[in-house]
Design a protein around this motif. Structure first.
Motif, PDB file in Angstrom:
ATOM      1  N   ASP A 110       2.469   8.291 -11.706  1.00  0.00           N
ATOM      2  CA  ASP A 110       1.555   7.694 -12.692  1.00  0.00           C
ATOM      3  C   ASP A 110       0.208   7.470 -12.006  1.00  0.00           C
ATOM      4  N   PRO A 111      -0.694   8.462 -12.045  1.00  0.00           N
ATOM      5  CA  PRO A 111      -1.996   8.310 -11.365  1.00  0.00           C
ATOM      6  C   PRO A 111      -2.803   7.135 -11.891  1.00  0.00           C
ATOM      7  N   GLY A 112      -2.630   6.735 -13.119  1.00  0.00           N
ATOM      8  CA  GLY A 112      -3.406   5.619 -13.655  1.00  0.00           C
ATOM      9  C   GLY A 112      -2.986   4.281 -13.087  1.00  0.00           C
ATOM     10  N   ALA A 113      -1.772   4.212 -12.608  1.00  0.00           N
ATOM     11  CA  ALA A 113      -1.281   2.934 -12.071  1.00  0.00           C
ATOM     12  C   ALA A 113      -1.762   2.660 -10.654  1.00  0.00           C
ATOM     13  N   ILE A 114      -2.335   3.679 -10.007  1.00  0.00           N
ATOM     14  CA  ILE A 114      -2.783   3.495  -8.631  1.00  0.00           C
ATOM     15  C   ILE A 114      -3.889   2.464  -8.534  1.00  0.00           C
ATOM     16  N   VAL A 115      -4.737   2.419  -9.541  1.00  0.00           N
ATOM     17  CA  VAL A 115      -5.858   1.455  -9.519  1.00  0.00           C
ATOM     18  C   VAL A 115      -5.330   0.034  -9.551  1.00  0.00           C
ATOM     19  N   GLU A 116      -4.401  -0.245 -10.428  1.00  0.00           N
ATOM     20  CA  GLU A 116      -3.824  -1.582 -10.518  1.00  0.00           C
ATOM     21  C   GLU A 116      -3.063  -1.942  -9.244  1.00  0.00           C
ATOM     22  N   GLY A 117      -2.404  -0.945  -8.668  1.00  0.00           N
ATOM     23  CA  GLY A 117      -1.677  -1.215  -7.432  1.00  0.00           C
ATOM     24  C   GLY A 117      -2.598  -1.548  -6.270  1.00  0.00           C
ATOM     25  N   VAL A 118      -3.679  -0.801  -6.154  1.00  0.00           N
ATOM     26  CA  VAL A 118      -4.636  -1.072  -5.080  1.00  0.00           C
ATOM     27  C   VAL A 118      -5.297  -2.429  -5.275  1.00  0.00           C
ATOM     28  N   ARG A 119      -5.612  -2.769  -6.518  1.00  0.00           N
ATOM     29  CA  ARG A 119      -6.218  -4.074  -6.785  1.00  0.00           C
ATOM     30  C   ARG A 119      -5.261  -5.205  -6.419  1.00  0.00           C
ATOM     31  N   ALA A 120      -4.006  -5.019  -6.708  1.00  0.00           N
ATOM     32  CA  ALA A 120      -3.015  -6.044  -6.360  1.00  0.00           C
ATOM     33  C   ALA A 120      -2.887  -6.191  -4.838  1.00  0.00           C
ATOM     34  N   VAL A 121      -2.937  -5.074  -4.148  1.00  0.00           N
ATOM     35  CA  VAL A 121      -2.859  -5.134  -2.684  1.00  0.00           C
ATOM     36  C   VAL A 121      -4.096  -5.822  -2.115  1.00  0.00           C
ATOM     37  N   ARG A 122      -5.260  -5.553  -2.708  1.00  0.00           N
ATOM     38  CA  ARG A 122      -6.483  -6.215  -2.243  1.00  0.00           C
ATOM     39  C   ARG A 122      -6.399  -7.726  -2.425  1.00  0.00           C
ATOM     40  N   ASP A 123      -5.910  -8.147  -3.572  1.00  0.00           N
ATOM     41  CA  ASP A 123      -5.767  -9.588  -3.815  1.00  0.00           C
ATOM     42  C   ASP A 123      -4.787 -10.226  -2.828  1.00  0.00           C
ATOM     43  N   GLN A 124      -3.747  -9.478  -2.508  1.00  0.00           N
ATOM     44  CA  GLN A 124      -2.780 -10.004  -1.539  1.00  0.00           C
ATOM     45  C   GLN A 124      -3.413 -10.156  -0.159  1.00  0.00           C
ATOM     46  N   ALA A 125      -4.216  -9.214   0.275  1.00  0.00           N
ATOM     47  CA  ALA A 125      -4.880  -9.298   1.575  1.00  0.00           C
ATOM     48  C   ALA A 125      -5.880 -10.452   1.606  1.00  0.00           C
ATOM     49  N   VAL A 126      -6.602 -10.632   0.510  1.00  0.00           N
ATOM     50  CA  VAL A 126      -7.539 -11.765   0.431  1.00  0.00           C
ATOM     51  C   VAL A 126      -6.781 -13.087   0.545  1.00  0.00           C
ATOM     52  N   ASN A 127      -5.637 -13.154  -0.095  1.00  0.00           N
ATOM     53  CA  ASN A 127      -4.836 -14.382  -0.017  1.00  0.00           C
ATOM     54  C   ASN A 127      -4.349 -14.641   1.412  1.00  0.00           C
ATOM     55  N   VAL A 128      -3.976 -13.592   2.122  1.00  0.00           N
ATOM     56  CA  VAL A 128      -3.541 -13.758   3.515  1.00  0.00           C
ATOM     57  C   VAL A 128      -4.678 -14.293   4.375  1.00  0.00           C
ATOM     58  N   LEU A 144       0.830  -1.201   0.000  1.00  0.00           N
ATOM     59  CA  LEU A 144       0.000   0.000   0.000  1.00  0.00           C
ATOM     60  C   LEU A 144       0.869   1.256   0.000  1.00  0.00           C
ATOM     61  N   GLU A 145       1.871   1.268   0.841  1.00  0.00           N
ATOM     62  CA  GLU A 145       2.769   2.417   0.882  1.00  0.00           C
ATOM     63  C   GLU A 145       3.521   2.575  -0.455  1.00  0.00           C
ATOM     64  N   LEU A 146       3.877   1.473  -1.065  1.00  0.00           N
ATOM     65  CA  LEU A 146       4.556   1.553  -2.357  1.00  0.00           C
ATOM     66  C   LEU A 146       3.632   2.118  -3.435  1.00  0.00           C
ATOM     67  N   ALA A 147       2.336   1.706  -3.394  1.00  0.00           N
ATOM     68  CA  ALA A 147       1.386   2.218  -4.377  1.00  0.00           C
ATOM     69  C   ALA A 147       1.153   3.704  -4.180  1.00  0.00           C
ATOM     70  N   LEU A 148       1.083   4.155  -2.948  1.00  0.00           N
ATOM     71  CA  LEU A 148       0.901   5.581  -2.686  1.00  0.00           C
ATOM     72  C   LEU A 148       2.134   6.384  -3.108  1.00  0.00           C
ATOM     73  N   THR A 149       3.299   5.810  -2.986  1.00  0.00           N
ATOM     74  CA  THR A 149       4.521   6.508  -3.374  1.00  0.00           C
ATOM     75  C   THR A 149       4.562   6.766  -4.890  1.00  0.00           C
ATOM     76  N   HIS A 150       4.091   5.813  -5.684  1.00  0.00           N
ATOM     77  CA  HIS A 150       4.120   5.954  -7.142  1.00  0.00           C
ATOM     78  C   HIS A 150       2.833   6.569  -7.703  1.00  0.00           C
ATOM     79  N   ALA A 151       1.907   6.948  -6.841  1.00  0.00           N
ATOM     80  CA  ALA A 151       0.642   7.512  -7.329  1.00  0.00           C
ATOM     81  C   ALA A 151       0.865   8.850  -8.012  1.00  0.00           C
ATOM     82  N   GLY A 152       1.810   9.668  -7.528  1.00  0.00           N
ATOM     83  CA  GLY A 152       2.055  10.969  -8.129  1.00  0.00           C
ATOM     84  C   GLY A 152       2.699  10.867  -9.491  1.00  0.00           C
TER      85      GLY A 152
END
Length: 208
Positions: free
Chosen positions: A127-145, A117-125
């Motif tokens: 490439d704003p379009g990449a934030i969606v993919e980053g958040v989705r990846a983090v969500r999938d990781q949390a579901v897996n945990v 999550l912190e990594l996605a927020l760091t790169h949000a500035g």
């Protein structure tokens, strides 16, 4: 004139002979009361010979012996209470230790999620379009945990309504859905049976 001695009368001799023999030492007459020979025992008593006051063949325990036995039993009772209290405290400490270890393992499993999550927020500035993919990846990781911890995610649509897994939020009219099936999932559920964290909040197709 010569004097001849007079012979005793047989009838008189028959009556006097038994009496004379009894006087000398013969058997006593049959009509006299007979006394039993002495046995050498004294007068009968309630206590039997050879038994003590306790009736068990030995002397009764003294008051000091009773007191000593009572103190020994009391000491054993106190020791048992102390052992039980120590066992209860040790069990409580072990249970708390296991709870702490389980919380630590769960928190450690979510640390990578926070890092991403912190990594996605760091790169949000950049490439704003990449934030969606980053958040989705983090969500999938949390579901897996959560699934690794024993709480799988449930967000299926088109399945039959199950009151044990679903919570009805609303009933909708949908001609493309079978009556009594899940049309939309508003909030996913996690876990199954006794290990269910929460049921899935869903809308269900109306029954005709």
């Amino acid at each position: 004139m010569p004097i001849h001695p007079k012979e005793p009368d047989p009838a008189v001799a028959e009556h006097t002979h038994p009496a004379s023999e009894g006087a000398v030492g013969g058997p006593p007459p049959a009509d006299l009361p007979r006394s039993d020979p002495p046995t050498g025992r004294g007068p009968a008593t309630d206590e039997q010979p050879g038994l003590g006051a306790a009736g068990d063949g030995g002397p009764a325990p003294s008051e000091d012996e009773y007191t000593a036995q009572l103190r020994e039993l009391e000491d054993r009772w106190r020791r048992a209470l102390a052992d039980l209290d120590n066992l209860r405290k040790r069990h409580a400490r072990e249970l708390e230790r296991e709870r702490t270890a389980e919380r630590s393992r769960t928190a450690a499993a979510f640390l990578p999620v926070l890092d991403n999550l912190e990594l996605a927020l760091t790169h949000a500035g950049a490439d704003p379009g990449a934030i969606v993919e980053g958040v989705r990846a983090v969500r999938d990781q949390a579901v897996n945990v959560l699934e690794l911890l024993g709480y799988p995610r449930h967000a299926e649509t088109g399945v039959a309504f199950d009151p044990a897994r679903h919570e009805v939020i609303g009933v909708v009219q949908d001609p493309d859905a079978s009556p009594g099936t899940v049309v939309d999932v508003l909030r996913p559920g996690y876990g199954d049976g006794e290990r269910q964290l929460r049921p899935a909040a869903v809308t269900v197709a109306k029954r005709e």
